[in-house]
Design a protein around this motif. Sequence first.
Motif, PDB file in Angstrom:
ATOM      1  N   ASP A 183       1.188  -1.431   0.141  1.00  0.00           N
ATOM      2  CA  ASP A 183      -0.265   0.057   0.287  1.00  0.00           C
ATOM      3  C   ASP A 183       0.386   1.349   0.115  1.00  0.00           C
ATOM      4  O   ASP A 183       0.598   2.834  -1.198  1.00  0.00           O
ATOM      5  N   THR A 199     -11.213   1.939   4.122  1.00  0.00           N
ATOM      6  CA  THR A 199      -9.976   2.326   2.727  1.00  0.00           C
ATOM      7  C   THR A 199     -10.050   3.595   2.510  1.00  0.00           C
ATOM      8  O   THR A 199      -9.019   4.210   1.889  1.00  0.00           O
ATOM      9  N   HIS A 229      -6.981  -1.962   9.250  1.00  0.00           N
ATOM     10  CA  HIS A 229      -6.708  -1.093   8.022  1.00  0.00           C
ATOM     11  C   HIS A 229      -7.404  -0.221   8.186  1.00  0.00           C
ATOM     12  O   HIS A 229      -7.962  -0.086   7.082  1.00  0.00           O
ATOM     13  N   CYS A 230      -6.199   1.270   8.609  1.00  0.00           N
ATOM     14  CA  CYS A 230      -6.695   2.568   8.271  1.00  0.00           C
ATOM     15  C   CYS A 230      -6.579   3.515   7.693  1.00  0.00           C
ATOM     16  O   CYS A 230      -5.560   3.675   7.696  1.00  0.00           O
ATOM     17  N   HIS A 231      -6.936   4.689   6.765  1.00  0.00           N
ATOM     18  CA  HIS A 231      -6.354   5.224   5.534  1.00  0.00           C
ATOM     19  C   HIS A 231      -6.507   6.485   6.064  1.00  0.00           C
ATOM     20  O   HIS A 231      -7.314   6.792   7.504  1.00  0.00           O
ATOM     21  N   ALA A 259      -6.661   8.343  10.944  1.00  0.00           N
ATOM     22  CA  ALA A 259      -5.845   6.517  10.607  1.00  0.00           C
ATOM     23  C   ALA A 259      -5.051   6.530  12.072  1.00  0.00           C
ATOM     24  O   ALA A 259      -5.634   5.181  12.370  1.00  0.00           O
ATOM     25  N   THR A 277      -0.759  -1.694   8.931  1.00  0.00           N
ATOM     26  CA  THR A 277       0.800   0.310   9.500  1.00  0.00           C
ATOM     27  C   THR A 277       1.874  -0.034   7.952  1.00  0.00           C
ATOM     28  O   THR A 277       2.200  -0.924   7.443  1.00  0.00           O
ATOM     29  N   THR A 278       2.095   1.157   8.547  1.00  0.00           N
ATOM     30  CA  THR A 278       3.267   1.325   7.239  1.00  0.00           C
ATOM     31  C   THR A 278       4.401   2.727   7.893  1.00  0.00           C
ATOM     32  O   THR A 278       3.998   2.925   9.223  1.00  0.00           O
ATOM     33  N   GLY A 289       0.849   6.111   1.795  1.00  0.00           N
ATOM     34  CA  GLY A 289       0.770   4.724   1.293  1.00  0.00           C
ATOM     35  C   GLY A 289      -0.628   5.484   0.874  1.00  0.00           C
ATOM     36  O   GLY A 289      -0.470   6.546   0.377  1.00  0.00           O
ATOM     37  N   ASN A 312      -1.671   6.072   5.519  1.00  0.00           N
ATOM     38  CA  ASN A 312      -2.118   4.705   6.484  1.00  0.00           C
ATOM     39  C   ASN A 312      -1.442   4.740   7.803  1.00  0.00           C
ATOM     40  O   ASN A 312      -1.353   6.076   8.073  1.00  0.00           O
ATOM     41  N   THR A 313      -1.787   4.344   8.821  1.00  0.00           N
ATOM     42  CA  THR A 313      -1.278   4.013  10.006  1.00  0.00           C
ATOM     43  C   THR A 313      -0.005   4.145  10.059  1.00  0.00           C
ATOM     44  O   THR A 313       1.116   3.496   9.947  1.00  0.00           O
TER      45      THR A 313
END
Length: 389
Positions: free
Chosen positions: A16, A174, A203-205, A211, A228-229, A234, A239-240
């Motif tokens: 992502d 998403t 999975h949070c944006h 997020a 996470t990233t 992302g 992302n988180t």
Amino acid sequence: MENARHLSIFDTTLRDGEQAPGNSMTFEQKMEMFTVLDNLGFDLIESGFPSATEYDFQVTRELSKMARHSKICAFVRANRADIDTSLRALQDSHSFQIQTLAVGSHIHLEHKRKMTAEAAILEATDAVRYLRAQGVTDISLGVEDASRGDYDYLQRLITSGVEAGATTVVIADTVGCALPHQFARLVQAAKGWVGDSVKLSIHCHDDLGLALANALAGVHAGADEVQTTLCGIGERAGNTAFEELAAVLSYKRDYYGADTPIDRSRVYAACQRLIDLLDLPVARHKSVIGKYVFATEAGIHQHGMMNNPITYEYVEPHLFGRERQILIGRHSGRNVLRGRLQGRGIEVDNRLLEALYDHIMQAEDLERYNDTDVLVEHYLGLEQQTMQA
């Protein structure tokens, strides 16, 4: 809390994170970044989307051969062609997960996939059954756009996927539209649908800047894993961010009753490597990793922190491989100058200190005085002038 439950961390920096504009990595960069992530000790690392391109296939294939600490995960759409391609890419791996995508909202059913709810449930369950038939034991059902999904539909989709053999279910916000209390309610409901034997991942944006808040609400509601990233990279707003999640868990572990054993002191170096590889712009005030997030030049704050850092510093820099900075700037007071000079064993004269302060505040290049050698040299020069006068 000594018995905090293990919170699994699923890293999607290479999938992502990398697919967002400006974040593309070369083959060699992706190999290097995987090693950085693996050394941190994430539970799972998503390698990419093997059926998307030959490049993605070769990345997953090469990573599957590497000795590693983390389990590798490949992303697939819910069709047999994608699954077969991923299995070929993963054939040298001793431990892996496959995450198959499921349609989670009527918005996506109507406008993206143009299919009925019943067809989407059948598609997802067929993919899970096919994976099970191929001998895959770790199967993740990723429910895309779940935060905009109808509860009745989501329950049918998720329970069907679990009955077919899914071992993890991912609830995805998403488009980053959920509020924390809404996402917590969804996670709590999903936890009831999957039961205790199936891992519930989230999975949070960050489209609304929520997020991290949504991920934490999900953890509090019973989620077993967070995707996470590093640096929060992302799609769209990202992302988180793992470093932010790690910071919260460092100080609020008892409240959430969950933690991860990942070494926080190595996170900044990992983030910095990603920043360098991608030439990634990072706000200097970004929590945990920003250039000046552990720095201050405000005189009132500096005075308090020089007495005891706890006065204006809640997050401790050393826990994340950072250092505290008390900087000389337009808003600094005399205490920071005094402290720097006394740190070099100089007995400070108040009149000379005042002269030094006045000079620095009028200098166009006052930042150069953050070099303590320059500061000491100028002070001693003033002292010499006074002695000669």
